[in-house]
Design a protein around this motif. Structure first.
Motif, mmCIF file in Angstrom:
data_model
loop_
_atom_site.group_PDB
_atom_site.id
_atom_site.type_symbol
_atom_site.label_atom_id
_atom_site.label_comp_id
_atom_site.label_asym_id
_atom_site.label_seq_id
_atom_site.Cartn_x
_atom_site.Cartn_y
_atom_site.Cartn_z
ATOM 1 N N MET A 1 0.863 -1.188 0.000
ATOM 2 C CA MET A 1 0.000 0.000 0.000
ATOM 3 C C MET A 1 0.897 1.235 0.000
ATOM 4 S SD MET A 1 -2.665 -1.166 3.030
ATOM 5 C CE MET A 1 -3.681 0.316 2.994
ATOM 6 N N PRO A 2 0.368 2.368 -0.475
ATOM 7 C CA PRO A 2 1.141 3.604 -0.361
ATOM 8 C C PRO A 2 1.182 4.044 1.101
ATOM 9 C CG PRO A 2 -1.049 4.088 -1.166
ATOM 10 C CD PRO A 2 -0.933 2.584 -1.109
ATOM 11 N N LEU A 3 2.118 4.897 1.432
ATOM 12 C CA LEU A 3 2.223 5.378 2.810
ATOM 13 C C LEU A 3 1.154 6.451 3.032
ATOM 14 C CD1 LEU A 3 3.520 5.167 5.495
ATOM 15 C CD2 LEU A 3 5.298 6.735 4.738
ATOM 16 N N THR A 4 -0.011 5.994 3.480
ATOM 17 C CA THR A 4 -1.141 6.874 3.779
ATOM 18 C C THR A 4 -1.605 6.598 5.199
ATOM 19 O OG1 THR A 4 -2.779 5.273 3.029
ATOM 20 C CG2 THR A 4 -1.917 6.819 1.369
ATOM 21 N N LYS A 5 -2.524 7.408 5.673
ATOM 22 C CA LYS A 5 -3.038 7.179 7.024
ATOM 23 C C LYS A 5 -3.733 5.819 7.113
ATOM 24 C CE LYS A 5 -7.259 9.829 6.182
ATOM 25 N NZ LYS A 5 -8.018 11.021 6.550
ATOM 26 N N GLU A 6 -4.366 5.378 6.042
ATOM 27 C CA GLU A 6 -5.040 4.079 6.051
ATOM 28 C C GLU A 6 -4.046 2.928 6.214
ATOM 29 O OE1 GLU A 6 -7.648 7.095 4.356
ATOM 30 O OE2 GLU A 6 -5.636 6.493 3.737
ATOM 31 N N THR A 7 -2.873 3.072 5.642
ATOM 32 C CA THR A 7 -1.833 2.061 5.806
ATOM 33 C C THR A 7 -1.379 2.000 7.256
ATOM 34 O OG1 THR A 7 -1.097 2.481 3.547
ATOM 35 C CG2 THR A 7 0.429 1.291 4.986
ATOM 36 N N ILE A 8 -1.237 3.151 7.867
ATOM 37 C CA ILE A 8 -0.837 3.201 9.273
ATOM 38 C C ILE A 8 -1.931 2.605 10.156
ATOM 39 C CG2 ILE A 8 -0.247 4.738 11.189
ATOM 40 C CD1 ILE A 8 1.028 6.582 8.990
ATOM 41 N N PHE A 9 -3.193 2.909 9.860
ATOM 42 C CA PHE A 9 -4.304 2.327 10.622
ATOM 43 C C PHE A 9 -4.265 0.800 10.521
ATOM 44 C CE2 PHE A 9 -7.095 6.236 9.407
ATOM 45 C CZ PHE A 9 -6.405 7.040 10.297
ATOM 46 N N ALA A 10 -4.066 0.296 9.308
ATOM 47 C CA ALA A 10 -4.046 -1.150 9.087
ATOM 48 C C ALA A 10 -2.875 -1.809 9.810
ATOM 49 C CB ALA A 10 -3.991 -1.451 7.590
ATOM 50 N N MET A 11 -1.699 -1.191 9.745
ATOM 51 C CA MET A 11 -0.526 -1.745 10.422
ATOM 52 C C MET A 11 -0.743 -1.796 11.928
ATOM 53 S SD MET A 11 2.373 -0.753 12.368
ATOM 54 C CE MET A 11 2.490 0.982 12.090
ATOM 55 N N LEU A 12 -1.243 -0.716 12.494
ATOM 56 C CA LEU A 12 -1.474 -0.694 13.937
ATOM 57 C C LEU A 12 -2.564 -1.680 14.341
ATOM 58 C CD1 LEU A 12 -1.151 3.126 14.643
ATOM 59 C CD2 LEU A 12 0.431 1.309 15.346
ATOM 60 N N ALA A 13 -3.599 -1.819 13.511
ATOM 61 C CA ALA A 13 -4.674 -2.771 13.811
ATOM 62 C C ALA A 13 -4.147 -4.195 13.804
ATOM 63 C CB ALA A 13 -5.816 -2.618 12.810
ATOM 64 N N ALA A 14 -3.379 -4.541 12.786
ATOM 65 C CA ALA A 14 -2.838 -5.899 12.695
ATOM 66 C C ALA A 14 -1.911 -6.196 13.872
ATOM 67 C CB ALA A 14 -2.097 -6.086 11.369
ATOM 68 N N THR A 15 -1.021 -5.262 14.181
ATOM 69 C CA THR A 15 -0.086 -5.512 15.273
ATOM 70 C C THR A 15 -0.771 -5.470 16.631
ATOM 71 O OG1 THR A 15 0.632 -3.200 15.272
ATOM 72 C CG2 THR A 15 1.935 -4.749 13.986
ATOM 73 N N SER A 16 -1.865 -4.714 16.756
ATOM 74 C CA SER A 16 -2.592 -4.697 18.036
ATOM 75 C C SER A 16 -3.238 -6.046 18.314
ATOM 76 C CB SER A 16 -3.643 -3.580 18.046
ATOM 77 O OG SER A 16 -4.750 -3.903 17.222
ATOM 78 N N ILE A 17 -3.553 -6.784 17.274
ATOM 79 C CA ILE A 17 -4.133 -8.123 17.411
ATOM 80 C C ILE A 17 -3.040 -9.143 17.751
ATOM 81 C CG2 ILE A 17 -5.229 -9.998 16.081
ATOM 82 C CD1 ILE A 17 -6.744 -7.763 14.557
ATOM 83 N N GLY A 18 -1.819 -8.825 17.356
ATOM 84 C CA GLY A 18 -0.706 -9.757 17.565
ATOM 85 C C GLY A 18 -0.222 -10.384 16.279
#
Length: 92
Positions: free
Chosen positions: A60-77
């Motif tokens: 994905m391009p470096l956008t706020k949505e990419t950051i949201f997705a990365m944080l969501a995935a890592t918050s799950i583990g």
């Protein structure tokens, strides 16, 4: 230690993300907005079966949505990964 957990514990109106895109459009997201967006993304990921230890490959391009997705995935583990800028073409 989970960096998403540490970032998402802040939930006030301070600016968490600020950026300027290629067309000079500016935008920003507060920590409170970041928390709410990541919560929605994490719920969607869980609904589709993402869980601890799963791997998520991102292109994905470096956008706020990419950051949201990365944080969501890592918050799950889950483990987040994708192509890094230095894998691209070298421009001199």
């Amino acid at each position: 230690m989970n960096y998403a957990e540490n970032l998402l514990r802040i939930r006030d109106d301070r600016i968490a993300i600020m950026w300027l895109d290629e067309e000079q459009n500016e935008d920003q997201v507060t920590f409170a907005e970041l928390y709410e967006e990541v919560k929605l993304y994490a719920a969607a990921f869980r609904k589709h079966g993402l869980s601890v230890g799963d791997r998520v490959g991102c292109y994905m391009p470096l956008t706020k949505e990419t950051i949201f997705a990365m944080l969501a995935a890592t918050s799950i583990g889950a483990i987040w990964g994708g192509p890094l800028p230095y894998y691209g073409v070298q421009v001199s």
